[in-house]
Design an enzyme around this catalytic site. Sequence first.
Site, PDB file in Angstrom:
ATOM      1  N   LYS A 113       0.874  -1.183   0.000  1.00  0.00           N
ATOM      2  CA  LYS A 113       0.000   0.000   0.000  1.00  0.00           C
ATOM      3  C   LYS A 113       0.900   1.219   0.000  1.00  0.00           C
ATOM      4  O   LYS A 113       1.363   1.673   1.046  1.00  0.00           O
ATOM      5  CB  LYS A 113      -0.882  -0.034   1.253  1.00  0.00           C
ATOM      6  N   GLY A 124       6.311   5.043   8.578  1.00  0.00           N
ATOM      7  CA  GLY A 124       5.491   6.255   8.514  1.00  0.00           C
ATOM      8  C   GLY A 124       5.585   6.995   9.830  1.00  0.00           C
ATOM      9  O   GLY A 124       6.555   6.829  10.584  1.00  0.00           O
ATOM     10  N   SER A 125       4.566   7.776  10.108  1.00  0.00           N
ATOM     11  CA  SER A 125       4.628   8.618  11.306  1.00  0.00           C
ATOM     12  C   SER A 125       4.357   7.798  12.567  1.00  0.00           C
ATOM     13  O   SER A 125       3.746   6.723  12.510  1.00  0.00           O
ATOM     14  CB  SER A 125       3.602   9.743  11.197  1.00  0.00           C
ATOM     15  N   THR A 126       4.784   8.341  13.684  1.00  0.00           N
ATOM     16  CA  THR A 126       4.573   7.670  14.972  1.00  0.00           C
ATOM     17  C   THR A 126       3.075   7.556  15.277  1.00  0.00           C
ATOM     18  O   THR A 126       2.614   6.532  15.783  1.00  0.00           O
ATOM     19  CB  THR A 126       5.338   8.442  16.062  1.00  0.00           C
ATOM     20  N   GLY A 134       1.726   4.779  13.163  1.00  0.00           N
ATOM     21  CA  GLY A 134       2.341   3.530  13.628  1.00  0.00           C
ATOM     22  C   GLY A 134       1.629   2.977  14.855  1.00  0.00           C
ATOM     23  O   GLY A 134       1.430   1.765  14.986  1.00  0.00           O
ATOM     24  N   GLU A 137       8.737   1.488  11.524  1.00  0.00           N
ATOM     25  CA  GLU A 137       9.851   2.435  11.360  1.00  0.00           C
ATOM     26  C   GLU A 137       9.218   3.815  11.355  1.00  0.00           C
ATOM     27  O   GLU A 137       8.539   4.181  10.404  1.00  0.00           O
ATOM     28  CB  GLU A 137      10.589   2.167  10.039  1.00  0.00           C
TER      29      GLU A 137
HETATM   30  P1  NAD Z   1       1.949   8.623   7.528  1.00  0.00           P
HETATM   31  O1  NAD Z   1       2.009   7.871   8.795  1.00  0.00           O
HETATM   32  O2  NAD Z   1       0.936   9.690   7.389  1.00  0.00           O
HETATM   33  O3  NAD Z   1       1.655   7.607   6.313  1.00  0.00           O
HETATM   34  C1  NAD Z   1       2.453   6.474   6.092  1.00  0.00           C
HETATM   35  C2  NAD Z   1       1.646   5.451   5.303  1.00  0.00           C
HETATM   36  O4  NAD Z   1       0.566   4.977   6.126  1.00  0.00           O
HETATM   37  C3  NAD Z   1       0.997   6.007   4.037  1.00  0.00           C
HETATM   38  O5  NAD Z   1       1.031   5.011   3.035  1.00  0.00           O
HETATM   39  C4  NAD Z   1      -0.437   6.264   4.490  1.00  0.00           C
HETATM   40  O6  NAD Z   1      -1.360   6.285   3.423  1.00  0.00           O
HETATM   41  C5  NAD Z   1      -0.668   5.088   5.419  1.00  0.00           C
HETATM   42  N1  NAD Z   1      -1.729   5.270   6.417  1.00  0.00           N
HETATM   43  C6  NAD Z   1      -2.354   6.413   6.784  1.00  0.00           C
HETATM   44  N2  NAD Z   1      -3.253   6.148   7.786  1.00  0.00           N
HETATM   45  C7  NAD Z   1      -3.171   4.808   8.048  1.00  0.00           C
HETATM   46  C8  NAD Z   1      -3.804   3.941   8.968  1.00  0.00           C
HETATM   47  N3  NAD Z   1      -4.720   4.389   9.848  1.00  0.00           N
HETATM   48  N4  NAD Z   1      -3.454   2.640   8.982  1.00  0.00           N
HETATM   49  C9  NAD Z   1      -2.509   2.180   8.129  1.00  0.00           C
HETATM   50  N5  NAD Z   1      -1.881   2.953   7.218  1.00  0.00           N
HETATM   51  C10 NAD Z   1      -2.207   4.257   7.178  1.00  0.00           C
HETATM   52  O7  NAD Z   1       3.402   9.155   7.240  1.00  0.00           O
HETATM   53  P2  NAD Z   1       3.885  10.101   6.042  1.00  0.00           P
HETATM   54  O8  NAD Z   1       3.434  11.485   6.310  1.00  0.00           O
HETATM   55  O9  NAD Z   1       3.542   9.467   4.724  1.00  0.00           O
HETATM   56  O10 NAD Z   1       5.481   9.972   6.186  1.00  0.00           O
HETATM   57  C11 NAD Z   1       6.243  10.771   7.024  1.00  0.00           C
HETATM   58  C12 NAD Z   1       6.572  10.029   8.299  1.00  0.00           C
HETATM   59  O11 NAD Z   1       7.258   8.812   8.023  1.00  0.00           O
HETATM   60  C13 NAD Z   1       7.520  10.834   9.185  1.00  0.00           C
HETATM   61  O12 NAD Z   1       7.094  10.755  10.520  1.00  0.00           O
HETATM   62  C14 NAD Z   1       8.855  10.115   9.005  1.00  0.00           C
HETATM   63  O13 NAD Z   1       9.755  10.288  10.070  1.00  0.00           O
HETATM   64  C15 NAD Z   1       8.418   8.705   8.862  1.00  0.00           C
HETATM   65  N6  NAD Z   1       9.462   7.899   8.214  1.00  0.00           N
HETATM   66  C16 NAD Z   1      10.169   7.010   8.977  1.00  0.00           C
HETATM   67  C17 NAD Z   1      11.208   6.273   8.406  1.00  0.00           C
HETATM   68  C18 NAD Z   1      12.014   5.300   9.218  1.00  0.00           C
HETATM   69  O14 NAD Z   1      12.713   4.492   8.631  1.00  0.00           O
HETATM   70  N7  NAD Z   1      11.952   5.339  10.535  1.00  0.00           N
HETATM   71  C19 NAD Z   1      11.512   6.444   7.045  1.00  0.00           C
HETATM   72  C20 NAD Z   1      10.768   7.351   6.304  1.00  0.00           C
HETATM   73  C21 NAD Z   1       9.747   8.081   6.896  1.00  0.00           C
END
Ligand code: NAD
Length: 502
Positions: free
Chosen positions: A183, A235-237, A240, A257
Amino acid sequence: MSEYGEQLNYIDGEWRPARDGKGIAVLSPSTEEQIATLADSGSEDVEEAVSAAFRAFAGGRGEWARRPARERLGLLEGVLDGLLSRAEGIGLMEARDVGHPLRLAQLFHAAGAPEFARAAIRLVDVDNTEALPLTEAPTLSANFVLREPVGVCGVIVPWNGAYFLSLYKVFSALVTGNAVVLKPPPEASLSCLEIARALAAGGLPSGNLNVVTGGTEPGAALAANSKVDRISFTGSTTTGRRVLESSAADFKRVTLELGGKSPVILCADVDLDRCVDGVLWGAFLQSGQVCAAGSRLLVPEERYDEVVERIVERASVLAVGDPLDPTTDIGPLISSQHRERVERYITAGLEEGAKLVLGGGRPTQHTRGYFVEPTIFAGVDHTMTIAQEEIFGPVLSIIRYDGLAQAIEIANGTAYGLTASVWSRSNRQALEVARQLQAGTVWINEHNILNPHAPFGGYKHSGVGREFGRRGLEEFCELKHVHVDLSTGPAEKPYGLLFGGK
Ligand code: NAD
């Protein structure tokens, strides 16, 4: 018709629109023009994709899962070769879709990601025979460990490294014999769909990779689907935490992550000629939209003024602009909502008393596109909002410290623990500091360098589990211990504990 046309989901070897026919307009963050349409998937689309993966895996009896790892590796490497040969076009697509400057999009993302994934999947144990020491008590036995695929893996990635992370995660899941539902994020799906096209052309049997595009709804549906055995989420905390909660019902294997607020510690003996560009690379690479971004610069009292001056002077050369222009260093932010979020943090910095020493606004020469200038705050107190929360934009906070003990306390004083860096002429001193930092990666005299052999992940709210290296591959495996009896019969066994003398 927009540049990249109408993009469909890839399910069970077929390209399909979303069940309800809905689409998402993809806007280029630098021009705000529509460049494609994606399937806006819902839970029914996810169910179809998961069912296809479930059938393909067939409880571990599927053709791909049973194929020898060496053969799986061979096919996947061929697909990576193909993607690599198209790096120029895929890089251009990333620059248009995500706004990464062309240099970065083509060299790091489009050409670097397949090589990174290749190095990572070559660590697969092709013989799959980890022998354990001969065991004599309580009975003589030979023991070994088998690594088996977990099953259906849901892969959810963020927009800032969607192609890089999808390649790593999907290929790691596949080389270990799993079936996958990917996804990707709506802001960066185009290159991820290229991965599906390449795997299909390369001969991956249908159903082993499925791609469902869209936003929160398909992500949440994937994390909650009971036929999914494992979720690999980046993705974001905040998201997550939701993924972890919805995975709990079925005890899904999960790696998360997540976000970061990485400290960059300059020791008093630091060689500024060696570190200024490195600090700015850490803070402003990809407009600061990097999980590991070194967004907190910790500077010793005695070097403070000199460091602020050198950092601001050097940051002023960075050119913000059209990602397709080869002279651009800093592209746009990903969306108008994200730019507003970053700007709210800049306002918070000013309101809480930090001193703006560079940028802080939108570059005036761009009337379209979601640009923000590289922004530096000095005089930041480590308790301020801009020093505690992940901004995910081009905003660097410079914080003063008095003695390394205080620097370490400040560095460890956020909810995050993803990465950190220490800069010193003395490796001994830097190592001593590194040992005391709560971070999954510590760079010494470096920042933002990923290594396919090294485990990557976070302490505290930055995540659960590790990616990359052998440990990363192991996260896609169940470990099965097999015990082979070597005794000569019941007399040599501990059965007397049950039967006594009978
Ligand atoms: P996000 O959490 O908004 O989205 C990440 C993914 O999750 C997207 O594909 C999104 O569509 C999906 N998503 C959204 N709501 C969801 C839900 N309820 N259940 C499951 N999936 C859902 O993050 P973002 O804004 O796309 O990315 C930025 C974040 O990612 C930042 O916090 C960044 O630090 C983090 N990040 C971490 C790493 C790492 O390796 N630690 C690497 C890259 C980015």
